[in-house]
Design a protein around this motif. Structure first.
Motif, PDB file in Angstrom:
ATOM      1  N   LYS B 317      73.653  21.578   1.153  1.00 38.82           N
ATOM      2  CA  LYS B 317      75.026  21.116   1.407  1.00 38.82           C
ATOM      3  C   LYS B 317      75.222  19.702   0.873  1.00 38.82           C
ATOM      4  N   LYS B 318      74.210  18.855   1.141  1.00 37.27           N
ATOM      5  CA  LYS B 318      74.306  17.465   0.684  1.00 37.27           C
ATOM      6  C   LYS B 318      74.432  17.411  -0.835  1.00 37.27           C
ATOM      7  N   ASP B 319      73.762  18.389  -1.475  1.00 39.56           N
ATOM      8  CA  ASP B 319      73.795  18.423  -2.933  1.00 39.56           C
ATOM      9  C   ASP B 319      75.042  19.126  -3.463  1.00 39.56           C
ATOM     10  N   GLY B 320      75.947  19.441  -2.561  1.00 43.71           N
ATOM     11  CA  GLY B 320      77.197  20.056  -3.004  1.00 43.71           C
ATOM     12  C   GLY B 320      77.103  21.551  -3.242  1.00 43.71           C
ATOM     13  N   LYS B 321      75.981  22.123  -2.865  1.00 48.19           N
ATOM     14  CA  LYS B 321      75.833  23.577  -3.017  1.00 48.19           C
ATOM     15  C   LYS B 321      76.283  24.255  -1.730  1.00 48.19           C
ATOM     16  N   SER B 322      76.293  25.587  -1.755  1.00 48.85           N
ATOM     17  CA  SER B 322      76.720  26.289  -0.543  1.00 48.85           C
ATOM     18  C   SER B 322      75.494  26.703   0.278  1.00 48.85           C
ATOM     19  N   SER B 323      75.699  26.833   1.591  1.00 46.38           N
ATOM     20  CA  SER B 323      74.638  27.302   2.478  1.00 46.38           C
ATOM     21  C   SER B 323      75.270  28.133   3.583  1.00 46.38           C
ATOM     22  N   GLU B 324      74.928  29.414   3.602  1.00 46.73           N
ATOM     23  CA  GLU B 324      75.470  30.296   4.649  1.00 46.73           C
ATOM     24  C   GLU B 324      75.056  29.781   6.026  1.00 46.73           C
ATOM     25  N   LEU B 325      73.794  29.336   6.107  1.00 50.97           N
ATOM     26  CA  LEU B 325      73.287  28.865   7.402  1.00 50.97           C
ATOM     27  C   LEU B 325      74.109  27.674   7.905  1.00 50.97           C
ATOM     28  N   MET B 326      74.336  26.701   7.037  1.00 54.88           N
ATOM     29  CA  MET B 326      75.104  25.538   7.466  1.00 54.88           C
ATOM     30  C   MET B 326      76.531  25.931   7.834  1.00 54.88           C
ATOM     31  N   ASP B 327      77.090  26.885   7.098  1.00 60.38           N
ATOM     32  CA  ASP B 327      78.441  27.332   7.437  1.00 60.38           C
ATOM     33  C   ASP B 327      78.475  27.989   8.819  1.00 60.38           C
ATOM     34  N   ILE B 328      77.432  28.739   9.130  1.00 63.30           N
ATOM     35  CA  ILE B 328      77.366  29.353  10.468  1.00 63.30           C
ATOM     36  C   ILE B 328      77.285  28.254  11.529  1.00 63.30           C
ATOM     37  N   LEU B 329      76.412  27.288  11.289  1.00 58.71           N
ATOM     38  CA  LEU B 329      76.206  26.250  12.301  1.00 58.71           C
ATOM     39  C   LEU B 329      77.438  25.357  12.447  1.00 58.71           C
ATOM     40  N   ILE B 330      78.202  25.202  11.379  1.00 55.38           N
ATOM     41  CA  ILE B 330      79.435  24.399  11.465  1.00 55.38           C
ATOM     42  C   ILE B 330      80.527  25.205  12.174  1.00 55.38           C
ATOM     43  N   SER B 331      80.678  26.469  11.817  1.00 58.06           N
ATOM     44  CA  SER B 331      81.693  27.351  12.425  1.00 58.06           C
ATOM     45  C   SER B 331      83.053  26.683  12.533  1.00 58.06           C
ATOM     46  N   ARG B 332      83.756  26.630  11.434  1.00 61.31           N
ATOM     47  CA  ARG B 332      85.073  25.973  11.465  1.00 61.31           C
ATOM     48  C   ARG B 332      86.039  26.698  12.380  1.00 61.31           C
TER      49      ARG B 332
END
Ligand code: SF4
Ligand code: SF4
Lengths: 215, 346
Positions: B317-332
């Motif tokens: 994510k920090k590198d501007g790429k996508s991460s399904e895991l981070m998206d789950i943990l963020i849960s907008r």
């Protein structure tokens, strides 16, 4: 053990202090820690408990008048535990058990085919309970009215005195019928609350003893 | 049917509800604790109970010292003896001198202060050691750990009950039948998580009921739904579309607490990644502040792999790429966290 017929009235036989009791023979029964390891399948946690069975003997006087059966139980217990004010405290208790079928065993609290009936008194409770059990883990505490069970108690000089009384006639639905002139069995258990005794953590008189009931 | 197999029936369910809590997002606000208390434990005899609770760890926890009270199973699956919990350890029921301070005009001379249920000055209470750190300055550390009953898949409380009053429902929720319970408290001794509480008013034991009346209407349990940190996911473990399934099985970043207790708990934790530590010269290193041994003590050796995955995915994510895991943990969208349990409580 024997229970003799006395022409005494029920009210008198419910009073543990009544002088009438002194004319009734007393039996001293030794108690020993219940064989709690046998409860492994019911509760492996309970089965691990040691150090229970602190009360070593119980004094029993019994009488009937043809329709009412009374017993006066007393045992030494310097700590009166009739009030639980902390989460790790337990109350003193006593129980008398009868077989409801020939061959029922006291150690197992009966079985599905051979149930047992117990009269259970617990310090601090508003009344006794009438218990039906068909083996470990099945005991069902019913209100005293189920069988007309009554109790009185006092604690004095480091001794509990508990009287349990019930009409002799039982209707057969899990309520022991005591017939003048017909023998039955009897067993006792005492729980010492300050030793955290409850459930199978108790002192017991052993297997059912024959109880000769006077005609 | 033998007694053993009937115990097994009481312990088994068709499905299993589970909660995942992300410890990187928990801020120790106690909203979950209060949500639960308001709903379930305001009755006489429940004052001390916090079915949902949050503590500062490493610490003595709530109930106090629960981690050293035994219970659960040893590595061979045998029952391990446990201890009872007393009122002070369980949080007690403090009384405050509100009347003196607010109504008797003594606000200048008398200070608002608690007394214990025994009328004494408190020596311990719920969250007594809140925010107390471990480790040495400048590398002090702690993490918040929200807890509740784990509705274990191998529940020792069920094994322990000599009256078979405790059972698992088809959805995996473990309940104490208040009609059958006579307050023997073998369950209190057997639960290694200290999650069974005795009620002195009713003479029976109680525990978290997983808000089952809400769950039955597809409303998430109050502790999960009210979490302002959005730390929590909820759903059936076998629901492949649920976040709980993805976090526990697909990503393997949500871990049970104290798996060595042998109870197969169903509250899972995303372990804390912790801040970086300073070296002796006061320079920031890339070492984690919370020692791995500490995290392993709580979450077992699987915590190593979970943290590696978390760090790798965060870096994406920090590198501007996508991460399904981070998206789950963020849960907008909050609804994404609760599978089908998104109905409104009102
Ligand atoms: S956490 Fe404790 S009370 Fe809850 S199911 Fe497991 S053993 Fe039972
Ligand atoms: S409500 Fe959420 S953020 Fe607050 S303490 Fe509970 S789990 Fe942590």
């Amino acid at each position: 053990m024997k229970v003799k017929r006395h022409s005494l009235d029920a009210a008198l036989l419910l009073d543990g202090r009544a002088s009438a009791w002194s004319g009734i023979e007393e039996t001293l029964l030794p108690l020993s820690p219940s064989p709690i390891a046998l409860t492994e399948s019911v509760s492996p946690y309970m089965a691990k408990i040691t150090g229970h069975g602190k009360v070593k003997k119980i004094r029993v006087r019994m009488a009937h008048n043809g329709s009412i059966f009374s017993m006066r139980l007393s045992w030494d217990d310097p700590d009166k535990d009739n009030e639980t004010t902390d989460l790790d405290e337990f109350s003193d208790a006593v129980s008398v058990m009868f077989p409801l079928a020939k061959g029922a065993t006291a150690f197992t609290m009966g079985s599905e085919e051979k149930p047992v009936n117990a009269w259970f008194w617990k310090a601090g409770e508003p009344g006794p309970f009438d218990v039906l059990a068909e083996g470990y883990a099945t005991s069902n505490r019913r209100p005293a009215e189920t069988s007309g069970l009554r109790a009185s108690d006092y604690h004095e000089g480091g001794t509990w005195v508990v009287v349990l009384q019930r009409p002799m006639a039982g209707d057969g639905h899990g309520i022991v019928h005591i017939e003048p002139g017909v023998d039955t069995g009897i067993a006792f258990a005492v729980w010492e609350g300050s030793n955290k005794e409850r459930s199978a953590q108790k002192a017991v008189s052993g297997e059912f003893k024959r109880l000769k009931v006077d005609a | 049917m033998s007694e053993t197999s009937s115990k097994q029936n009481l312990k088994t369910s068709a499905r299993q509800l589970a909660t995942v809590i992300d410890l990187n997002k928990c801020m120790g606000c106690q909203s979950c604790t209060v949500a639960c208390k308001n709903l379930w434990t305001q009755r006489p005899g429940t004052e001390h109970m916090r079915w949902a609770n949050v503590g500062t760890y490493p610490g003595r926890g709530y109930p106090r010292d629960w981690q050293s009270k035994g219970g659960g199973y040893d590595k061979d699956g045998n029952a391990k003896a446990g201890e009872l919990i007393n009122l002070v350890e369980a949080g007690d029921n403090f009384q405050f001198n509100h009347d003196e301070v607010f109504n008797q005009q003594k606000g200048q001379s008398a200070h608002l202060q608690p007394t214990t249920s025994k009328g004494e000055k408190p020596q311990w209470g719920y969250n007594w050691d809140e925010d107390q750190t471990s480790g040495d300055w400048p590398n002090a550390f702690f993490f918040y750990l929200p807890r509740k009953c784990n509705h274990c898949s191998n529940a020792p409380c069920i094994d322990a009950c000599s009256r078979n009053a405790i059972a698992k429902r088809e959805d995996g929720v473990v309940l104490i039948d208040q009609e059958k319970c006579t307050g023997h408290r073998h369950c209190v001794e057997a639960c290694p998580y200290g999650m069974v509480y005795y009620n002195l008013s009713t003479g029976r034991s109680e525990k978290c009921i997983e808000c089952f009346p809400r769950v039955e209407q597809s409303i998430a349990p109050a502790c999960n739904r009210q979490c302002v940190g959005r730390t929590r996911a909820y759903g059936y473990l076998d629901d492949k579309d649920s976040q709980v399934h993805k976090l526990v099985y697909d990503w393997q970043v949500a871990l049970p607490l104290h798996p060595e207790y042998g109870t197969q708990p169903n509250v899972y934790y995303v372990p804390p990644m912790s801040t970086f530590a300073y070296d002796d010269e006061g320079r920031l290193t890339d070492e984690m502040r919370i020692p791995m041994e500490v995290l392993e003590e709580y979450f077992g050796s699987a915590v190593n792999g979970a943290l590696k995955t978390l760090v790798t995915e965060r870096q994406k994510k920090k590198d501007g790429k996508s991460s399904e895991l981070m998206d789950i943990l963020i849960s907008r969208r909050w609804e994404d966290r609760f599978a089908q349990f998104t109905n409104e409580p009102v």
